[in-house]
Write a protein that holds these residues in place. Structure first.
Motif, PDB file in Angstrom:
ATOM      1  N   GLN A  95      28.153  36.842  31.749  1.00 17.38           N
ATOM      2  CA  GLN A  95      26.759  36.602  32.136  1.00 17.38           C
ATOM      3  C   GLN A  95      26.327  35.136  31.980  1.00 17.38           C
ATOM      4  O   GLN A  95      25.520  34.644  32.753  1.00 17.38           O
ATOM      5  CB  GLN A  95      25.821  37.497  31.305  1.00 17.38           C
ATOM      6  N   THR A  96      26.856  34.457  30.957  1.00 19.23           N
ATOM      7  CA  THR A  96      26.402  33.091  30.665  1.00 19.23           C
ATOM      8  C   THR A  96      27.326  32.015  31.236  1.00 19.23           C
ATOM      9  O   THR A  96      26.979  30.842  31.240  1.00 19.23           O
ATOM     10  CB  THR A  96      26.309  32.861  29.142  1.00 19.23           C
TER      11      THR A  96
ATOM     12  N   LYS B 221      21.863  29.506  25.858  1.00 21.75           N
ATOM     13  CA  LYS B 221      22.171  30.502  26.898  1.00 21.75           C
ATOM     14  C   LYS B 221      22.639  31.822  26.277  1.00 21.75           C
ATOM     15  O   LYS B 221      22.265  32.905  26.742  1.00 21.75           O
ATOM     16  CB  LYS B 221      23.254  29.960  27.845  1.00 21.75           C
TER      17      LYS B 221
ATOM     18  N   CYS C 118      20.761  35.386  26.641  1.00 23.15           N
ATOM     19  CA  CYS C 118      21.521  36.509  27.213  1.00 23.15           C
ATOM     20  C   CYS C 118      21.499  37.704  26.271  1.00 23.15           C
ATOM     21  O   CYS C 118      21.318  38.849  26.707  1.00 23.15           O
ATOM     22  CB  CYS C 118      22.949  36.075  27.492  1.00 23.15           C
TER      23      CYS C 118
END
Length: 499
Positions: free
Chosen positions: A285-286, A305, A309
Motif C-alpha cells: 500500500q505504501t 506513510k 497506512c
C-alpha cells in the motif's frame, strides 16, 4: 433417537407437575394465521419470506399452508373449496371433514394486520423445537459416549447444527424446489447488474482477472497454486486486502449487514505470522520495500506513510488467524464463529499442505489431503462464501524445459483438482530467466539474456487452468517484487488470451 438420559427422565420435584413436557407450539396462532390467509390471500405475502411449511407444528396445518402457498404463487385464489381437492378427502379433524375445518378457520379469521405477528410466533416456536432436538441429541450422545464421536467432534457437530439453525432457521437440509433455485439465480443476476463492475461474484480488485472470472463466485473452492517464489501468497494477500478495503455494508430488513461491494475477509495464515502478513500489505500500500520496513531502513517521510497506512488499515474488515497445523474441523468451527460475530464474505487458506486431517489409523497423506479439500468445498457451500486455498506444486515442474505449471503438477492428491471449481497457477518467467543470467557479461549469450529479461521483467502470468463457470486461459499481470504487489498492466499490448 436414543433413550432420554436419566437426569431428564428423573421424577419432577413438584408431584403436581406432569412428567411429560410437550414441545413448544401454539395451535391457536397457526389456526388464526391460516384463517387470515384463507380470507385474504395477501396475508400470505406478509409471512412467506420467513415462514415455511416445516415451521408449523400440526402436520395438517403444514399441508394447508403449503398447498395455499402453491396456489397463491400461481396467481390463483386459495380458498377452502380450492384447497380441499389437494388434501386427502379421508382426513378428518375430530368430527369435521377437512373442508368443514377450513371453513371454520376462515369463519373465525382475524384481520390480516395481525398475520405477521402470528407468523413470527409460529417461526419462533419452531426454532425452539429445533433447539430442543439439538439439545436432546447433544445430551444423549454425551451420555452414550460413542467411540466414533469424541467430545471435540461432538462440540464441532453441535456448533455446525446451531450455526445452520441460526443462519437459516432450519437444520434439516433436504431438497429445494427448482422454482426457488431459479429465483435465486435471477436475484444473483440482479445483484451483479447493480454491483460495481457488473460482476456476478466479488471483485478481486484486479480488473483483467475479474474480466476472465466474473469475480469470486460464492461457495466456490478456488485453488491458487505455484512453486515457491512465484508469489502465490502475495497474490492471495493482494486480493484479500483489495476485497476488505472495498467493503461497503448494507443494512438488511432483519437488521443484519450484507456486503454491497467488497466483503469481510478471513485469512488463515498457516505459514506466516500475522505481523509478516501485515508488513506485506503495508509495503504494497505504501510502496516502501518490506525488507526496508523489517530492517528499519526508512526515512521520516516513509515512516509517516506507514503510520497513515496503518490508521487506514485498522478500519479494514480483514481478520487473520495464524494458528499453525490447523485441522479442517477447527478451521470450519472458527469460520462459522467469525461469520456469526463479524460477518464473512471470503475465506483464504495459506496453504493446504500445512493443514491436518482427522488422521484416522492407516490413512496416508493423499487420503488426508482428500479429506481437507472435500471439507473446504463443503465449508464453502455451507457458509456460502468463496474459499481461496493456496497449494504447493510438485518439483517435477523444475525438471521440465517448459516451467509453466499444469493440473498434473498439483501435489499429493487428484482431489485438489477434482474438488476445485477454479484452479489458478501463478507463473513468473522473470524468476527463471533471472536465475539463468550468464556469469560473464561479455559472454555472447549475455545480450540475448538481457533482451529476454527486459521482455519479462515486472510481469507475471496467472494461468486459469480450470474454471467451471467460464473459459480457461492466461491473464498477464504486473508484479513489483519489492512491494510484493500484483496489478493490471498499464501497457495495452499485453492482453489476456484463451485456450
Amino acid at each position: 433417537m436414543n433413550e432420554a438420559p436419566r437426569r431428564i427422565a428423573a421424577a419432577p420435584k413438584d408431584p403436581m407437575e406432569p412428567a411429560h413436557r410437550e414441545a413448544p407450539n401454539n395451535l391457536e396462532a397457526e389456526q388464526a394465521l391460516l384463517g387470515a390467509i384463507l380470507v385474504n390471500n395477501d396475508a400470505y405475502y406478509r409471512v412467506s419470506d420467513f415462514l415455511k411449511p416445516v415451521h408449523f407444528h400440526e402436520p395438517l396445518h403444514r399441508k394447508i399452508y403449503e398447498v395455499a402457498g402453491d396456489i397463491i404463487r400461481m396467481g390463483k385464489t386459495a380458498h377452502p373449496v380450492t384447497i380441499k381437492t389437494f388434501i386427502p378427502g379421508d382426513d378428518k379433524v375430530g368430527d369435521l371433514t377437512i373442508g368443514q375445518y377450513m371453513a371454520r378457520l376462515a369463519g373465525a379469521a382475524v384481520t390480516i394486520i395481525n398475520a405477521e405477528d402470528y407468523g413470527r410466533a409460529i417461526y419462533d416456536l419452531a426454532l425452539r423445537r429445533s433447539l430442543i432436538t439439538i439439545g436432546e441429541d447433544m445430551v444423549n450422545i454425551a451420555f452414550d459416549a460413542p467411540l466414533d464421536m469424541p467430545p471435540q467432534t461432538q462440540i464441532e457437530d453441535a456448533e455446525r447444527r446451531l450455526f445452520e439453525l441460526a443462519e437459516t432457521g432450519r437444520y434439516d437440509g433436504g431438497f429445494q424446489s427448482f422454482n426457488e433455485a431459479v429465483a435465486l439465480a435471477i436475484d444473483m443476476a440482479g445483484a451483479a447488474f447493480e454491483r460495481d463492475g457488473h460482476l456476478s461474484g466479488i471483485s478481486t480488485g484486479i480488473q483483467t482477472l475479474d474480466a476472465k472470472m466474473g469475480g469470486l463466485q460464492r461457495s466456490d473452492l478456488i485453488i491458487l497454486a505455484g512453486r515457491p517464489g512465484m508469489g502465490k501468497t502475495s497474490l492471495a494477500t493482494n486480493i484479500a486486502y483489495n476485497i476488505a478495503a472495498a467493503y461497503e455494508g448494507e443494512v438488511q430488513p432483519d437488521g443484519s449487514m450484507k456486503a454491497k461491494n467488497g466483503g469481510v475477509v478471513g485469512f488463515y495464515s498457516l505459514e506466516m505470522s500475522s505481523e509478516q502478513l501485515a508488513t506485506r500489505i503495508i509495503s504494497e500500500q505504501t510502496e516502501v520495500s518490506s525488507s526496508k520496513i523489517r530492517r528499519g531502513d526508512i526515512t521520516e517521510h516513509d515512516f509517516e506513510k506507514l503510520v497513515a497506512c496503518s490508521q487506514m488499515m485498522q478500519k479494514v474488515p480483514l481478520y487473520i488467524d495464524q494458528t499453525g497445523g490447523i485441522s479442517i474441523a477447527q478451521l470450519a468451527a472458527r469460520a462459522r464463529r467469525l461469520k456469526r460475530q463479524r460477518g464473512l464474505d471470503v475465506l483464504v487458506v495459506d496453504y493446504v499442505q500445512l493443514m491436518t486431517g482427522s488422521k484416522k489409523a492407516g490413512e496416508n497423506r493423499v487420503q488426508e489431503v482428500t479429506e481437507i479439500t472435500t471439507g473446504l468445498k463443503a465449508l464453502g457451500k455451507e457458509l456460502n462464501v468463496p474459499i481461496i486455498a493456496l497449494s504447493q506444486l510438485s518439483r517435477q515442474v523444475e525438471s521440465r524445459d517448459d516451467k509453466r505449471p499444469q493440473l498434473s503438477d498439483l501435489r499429493e492428491s487428484g482431489s485438489i483438482e477434482q474438488d476445485a471449481d477454479v484452479v489458478l497457477f501463478v507463473f513468473r518467467e522473470e524468476y527463471y530467466v533471472k536465475n539463468a543470467e550468464p556469469r560473464d557479461e561479455f559472454d555472447p549469450k549475455y545480450e540475448e539474456w538481457k533482451q529476454q529479461m527486459d521482455k519479462v521483467r515486472g510481469t507475471a502470468d496467472v494461468i486459469i487452468a480450470k474454471q467451471r463457470h467460464g473459459p480457461t486461459g492466461t491473464v498477464k499481470l504486473g508484479f513489483q517484487a519489492e512491494f510484493t504487489r500484483f496489478s493490471d498492466l498499464a501497457d495495452p499490448s499485453f492482453t489476456q488470451y484463451e485456450h
